[in-house]
Design an enzyme around this catalytic site. Sequence first.
Site, mmCIF file in Angstrom:
data_model
loop_
_atom_site.group_PDB
_atom_site.id
_atom_site.type_symbol
_atom_site.label_atom_id
_atom_site.label_comp_id
_atom_site.label_asym_id
_atom_site.label_seq_id
_atom_site.Cartn_x
_atom_site.Cartn_y
_atom_site.Cartn_z
ATOM 1 N N TYR A 178 0.857 -1.188 0.000
ATOM 2 C CA TYR A 178 0.000 0.000 0.000
ATOM 3 C C TYR A 178 0.893 1.238 0.000
ATOM 4 O O TYR A 178 1.891 1.294 0.719
ATOM 5 C CB TYR A 178 -0.894 0.018 1.250
ATOM 6 N N GLU B 176 -3.412 7.791 -3.870
ATOM 7 C CA GLU B 176 -3.223 6.444 -3.346
ATOM 8 C C GLU B 176 -2.893 5.467 -4.465
ATOM 9 O O GLU B 176 -3.421 5.577 -5.568
ATOM 10 C CB GLU B 176 -4.539 6.001 -2.693
#
Lengths: 289, 289, 384, 384
Positions: free
Chosen positions: C101, C189
Site C-alpha cells: 500500500y 493512493e
Amino acid sequence: MAILVDENTKVIVQGITGFQGSFQTKRMLDYGTKVVGGVSPGKVGSEVHGVPVFNTVEEAVEATGANTSIIYVPARFAYDAILEAFDAELDLVVCVTEGIPLYDEMKVHKRLKEVKSMLLGPNCPGVISPGKSKVGLLPDRCFKPGNLGIVSRSGTLTYQIAENLTKAGIGQSTVVGIGGDPMPGLTFVDVLKMFEDDDETKAVVLVGEIGGSAEEEAAKFIKKMSKPVVAFIAGRTAPPGKRMGHAGAIIEGSTGTAESKIEALRDAGVVVAEKLFDIVNEIRRVMEK
Amino acid sequence: MAILVDENTKVIVQGITGFQGSFQTKRMLDYGTKVVGGVSPGKVGSEVHGVPVFNTVEEAVEATGANTSIIYVPARFAYDAILEAFDAELDLVVCVTEGIPLYDEMKVHKRLKEVKSMLLGPNCPGVISPGKSKVGLLPDRCFKPGNLGIVSRSGTLTYQIAENLTKAGIGQSTVVGIGGDPMPGLTFVDVLKMFEDDDETKAVVLVGEIGGSAEEEAAKFIKKMSKPVVAFIAGRTAPPGKRMGHAGAIIEGSTGTAESKIEALRDAGVVVAEKLFDIVNEIRRVMEK
Amino acid sequence: MRLHEYQAKQIFSKHGIKTPRGEIAETPEEVRKIAEKLGGKVVVKAQVLVGGRGKAGGIKKVDKAEEAEKVTSQLLGSLIKGHRVDRVLVEEILDIQKEYYLGYVVDKSKRMSTVIFSKVGGMDIEELASKHPGEIHKIHFDPLWGLQDYQIRKGLFKAGFSGDEFKEMFRLIRTLSDIAYKYEAELTEINPLVVTNNGFVAADARLNIDDNAIFRHPELETLRDATEVDELEREARLKGINYVRIGGDIGIIANGAGLAMTTMDLIQVMGGKPANFLDTGGGLADPIKMKACLEHVLKDGNVKVVFINIFAEITRCEKVAEGIILALDEMKRKVPLVFKLVGTNEEIGRNMLNKYAKEKGTPIYFVETIEEGAKKAVELADGV
Amino acid sequence: MRLHEYQAKQIFSKHGIKTPRGEIAETPEEVRKIAEKLGGKVVVKAQVLVGGRGKAGGIKKVDKAEEAEKVTSQLLGSLIKGHRVDRVLVEEILDIQKEYYLGYVVDKSKRMSTVIFSKVGGMDIEELASKHPGEIHKIHFDPLWGLQDYQIRKGLFKAGFSGDEFKEMFRLIRTLSDIAYKYEAELTEINPLVVTNNGFVAADARLNIDDNAIFRHPELETLRDATEVDELEREARLKGINYVRIGGDIGIIANGAGLAMTTMDLIQVMGGKPANFLDTGGGLADPIKMKACLEHVLKDGNVKVVFINIFAEITRCEKVAEGIILALDEMKRKVPLVFKLVGTNEEIGRNMLNKYAKEKGTPIYFVETIEEGAKKAVELADGV
C-alpha cells in the site's frame, strides 16, 4: 573545560564508508576521539575500523547515545545529511563537505533557527580540543593542550599558525575551523562568545580572510570581550574581483577588503599580525601580561 | 475580561474597499467596535465610512496602533494577506475569507509557529464580546453581555443558538466562531483554554460538526476543565462520503462521525444536546448549580 | 475533485509510475477490441467514484475477449453502490507476487502532509489500520520544507525495506508526493501497489484534488465532467450552488452548512427523509440566488415539500421573500413550503409571502423553531 | 559563473523582461548588417565581464551603420580593463526618460535573498550606495518562504511607486527573483532599468550563477565557454585546478586558499609579483594531482620561479615529491623551485627531491618558513 568538544563528546560519522570518511574515522580514533558509530544507508551491520555502521542518523544516535556528528558526504547530498543530523537533535554537527550550493546553505540556515543543533562548517576542517577530542581532520602534531583559543576560516594556514605556537610552547584550549564558506554555521562571533565564557581560554587568535564581513562583525564583538585577541588576515594583496578558492575570498568593490577588516579589528583593540611569526610573539606578549 | 476582543481592541480591515469589507466595516462601527483603519493597496488617502485607508498593513498599524485585523479579501489573495498581517505583529488576525486552498492553509500554519499573532479562521464569522467589541459579521441582536462562552464551527447555526440563549436571558462573555475549515487557526482547544482562564466566563457551549477530529480533541481538554461545557453536534444524519458545504463536514470511513464525537464528549462529562432548545435548558441547569 | 481511476493512472504514468497496460472504453465492442489486443485475459473495471467497488461487483476478471464484452454489457449502465457505470477500464491481468500500500494525504489535524505505506496491501486503508495497525508506516512533512530524502530513508528502513525494493519504493514515494504537490492533492493512493517480476505496478490509483485550488490547475478542469456522478449535483456546481443529493422527499434550503445539517438531522429525528443538503451561503441580498436555490431543489422529482430555514443575519427578509416569489411564479408544480425566516424585516417578508400564498393558492407554513418546522415538513411529506 | 550581458538578456527576455532590440556579433561586417536593420543609430557594447566598461571605452554610440562597423573593428581584440573583446552586442538606442536600478543578491551575512531597487540608476550599486544611501530600497526574504506579494508592495509603496510604474516594477521584481531562484543566482541586476514611452526596458543585464549549483542546471554549462576570459583559467577549470592568473612572475602552489593567499601576501611584502593563485585542495596523496598543478603554473611563460608551499596534514611528503619529480621529468624549461614542505615523512620527500635536483641540475631550495621562502623566491625572480 574547552569549547564544543571534549572527552565526553561521542561522535558519529555520516558517510563513514566513503574514502575520506573511513580514513578520517581511523585518524580520529587514533587521537582518542570517541567515534561511536557511522552512517551509510543500506550498510547497517557492517563495521569500519571497529565502528558499527547504521542506516540512519536516528538509529545511530539511539544505539550509541552520540551527541555530535561529522559529515563526509558529497556536496550534492550534504544538504540532506545536515537536515538528517539536525532532525536527530545532535548538539553539534560538523560539516567537512566543500562546494555545497548557496541556496542549499541558505535553507540550512533557515533550519538552524528551528532546531537545537549547532553547525560547524560547511567546508571546514573541524574542531580539536587538544588532548581531549578531535572532530575533524586537523593534523594532531600541530596542537597541544593549553590556554589559547584559535578560531579560523582557513585550514592549512591555521595548522601552520598552530604549529608555530605549539613549537613555541603555547598550547591550545580549543581550535575551531569555522570553514571558508560565505555562510558558515558557527561564526567568528559565536565562537568568540564561547571562548570568552570558557575558563580554560586566556587569549584568542583569530585567522581571517578577505571577502564577506565576518571579521568586521567579529571586531564589534571583540570590543566587549575581556580576553585579548590577536588576528591575522590572509589575502591582503589579492586583486579585486577575483575569486580565490574559498567562495568567501572574493572582493567586490570596497567591501570585504583586507584593509576594512584590519581597520575594524585594530579599532577594536586587536593586534593584527603582519607576518605569521608575529602571531607567536604577540600572543606571548598578551598572555604574559 | 472577555477573551480575544474587548473595548481596547483596535481593528484594521484588510480589503476595506471591497463590497463585503466596506459593508462590514459600517456594521462593526455601528456596534461600537474601534475600527481604526483599512488596507487597500494603492488607495491610501481615501476613507471608508470615515475610516482612513492605507496601502499596507504595516502603514496602517504604524499610523493607528491597531492590534487586530480582519481580512475580507478573495480566496486567492488571502494567503498573502494573512502573512502580511502576521508580519505586522498583530495580536489577532481574523480571516473571514472562505475557499482558501489547502496547501496555502498548511503554509499559514507553518508560519503561525514562527510569529506572535493568533489566527481566527479562515472561513469564520469572527468573534464578539457583547457590549464591548465585535470583530466579524455576527448579527448584533443575537447577543447580549453575560457569562457564557460560546465556541463554534458554524455560522448561522451559532446565531440561532445564541439568539435562543439571549432570549432566555443568558448573556455571553465572548462568542467565537472558529470557522468551518478543516485546519482552523484557533482550535476548540485553544478557545476552551482561554474560556477556562477567563474570570467572566462561567460555562461554555461548544457547537461542533461532523468531519475532522476537533471535537474529539476538545473532549480530551474538557476532561481537565473546571467549567461546565454543553455541546451540540450538527450533521448526525449526514450520509458518509458526502461533502456538506464546509470542507470539514465530510465523513470518511469511521473517522469524524457524529457518533464518535458525541461519545468522546459524553465521556468527558459534557452534556450533548439533541435539539437546539435543549442547549438553553442544559445551560440554565449547569449555570444555576 | 475526485478523479476516476483511469484519469489518475494517466497522470501517474506521465510521471513515471508504472501502470498496467490497458485502455478506457464506453461500449462492449470497444472492450472486446481492447481485450483482444491484450491477449484475452483481462480485468474489466467499472469507473465509479466509490470505495469497495470490487466487493460490489464492479471488477470482473475474464479469460476471453468475448467474455470481456459480455461482462461490460452487464456493467455499463448498472449501479455500483448507487453510482452509474458509464465507462470501464480494461487492463492486462498482473502477475501478482505481493501487494503493498502507498498513499499520501494532507493530515488536517497535524496540518502536515503525510506519506503512508505498508507491506500489507489490497485492502482499504481503514481496514488496514484496524487489522494491522503495526504495519502502517507514516512520514510527516510540512509544505515549506517538503519531503526530504532522509525522511524517506528513515521510513523505509524502519519498515524493513532493503535492496531493489527500497530503491523502487523510494522513487515511488518521491514521485507520488511530487504529484500531490504539483496538483495540490488532498489525497492520492496506489492500492494495491503490486510487486511483479517487472517491478512495482500501480494496480489501482486514486487522486483527489483540493477543490479550492483548481483555479491554479486549469488543465484539470477538463477532467471534471467525467467525475460527477449525479446530474443534479453537476448542475448545481455549474450554478455555484452548494448542493448534495441525499435521496429522500423533503427538500432543504438553509443558509449555512451547520444550519442545513441541523435541519437534516431534525427531519430524520422526526421520522422524515431529507431529499438534499443545500447551503445557500451568503449573498442572499440578491433575490436571484434564492430563486435559483428553490428552483434547483424542486428539480428533484421526489421532493414533496421544501423546508426553507433562513437566518438572515445581514440580508433583509423581504429580499428572501422576493426570490421565493420569483421562483414560485415560474414553477409548474406546486409543493408546500415550510418556512423559518428570521432577521431584519422578517414581518415584511412574511407578509409578502402570505399575500402571495393566498392569491396563488401555494401552501406556505411559517414556523418559529427548526424542531417545529421539521415536524411540519414530515407531516406534509407523509400526506398527513 | 558570470554570464555575459547578451546571455543574461536572452534569459531575461525569455522570462518576459523587455530588452532593447539587438543582436550579438563577432565581426565588423555582422555589426554593420545588424546596425542597418536597426536603422543606423545604435550602440555597440563590448561583451567583457568587467564593471565600469562604459567609462573604459567599451560602449560606443553611433549614428550610422558604417560608424558601427568602424568602432567594432577598434573594439574587437582590444583590451577593456585587461579583458579581451571577442564579441559585441549591437542594440537600438533607447528613448530614455528615467533610469532606475533593480537588482537581486544573496546577502551572505544575513543569509537571505535580497531584492534591491532604486529610483536612481545608471551608476553602479556601490557608487549609488555611497552617493544616495537613502534612495536604496531592500526587500529581504528567505529561500523557504520565497518572496511574498505583500513584501513587494511594502517595498514599492515605501519607495514612492504608484500607478503603472508600481505595476511594472512589481512584475519585474517578481520575474527577476523567479529567475534568480530558477538558476540559483548569486546576483542578478538590471542597471540601468530604463523607463521609456513603451514601458520599462533592461538596458543592461547581469546574471551570476552559483558555481556550486551548476550541476543542477546543465543547460547553463553550454554558456560557460563564452564566459571565460583567461585561457589558462579556462584550462585550469577543465582540469579541476583552482587557479587564478594574477600577472606577475612568481608562480605559487599551496594547499589551502588561506595558505596560498598568505604566500601571495608575503611575496608582495618582499617586493615580488605573484604570477598566480593556486590552491591544490586536498587529495595530494595522488602524485598526479601535484604534477598537474606544477605543469599548469609553468604554462604561464612569465613565471620565473615557483614557490611551492605544502602543509601536508594527511598526505605523506614522499607522494608530493613524487608528483613534482614526475612533472619536472617532462618539463622542457627549467625554473627554480622554492619549497616549503611540512608533514609526515618530510625528510624522505626532501631527500628524494634533493637527489633528483642534483642528478638533473634543477635548482630546488628548501625553506623553513613562508617568509623565508617568499624572500628567496623574490631574489630568484629578480635574478639576484
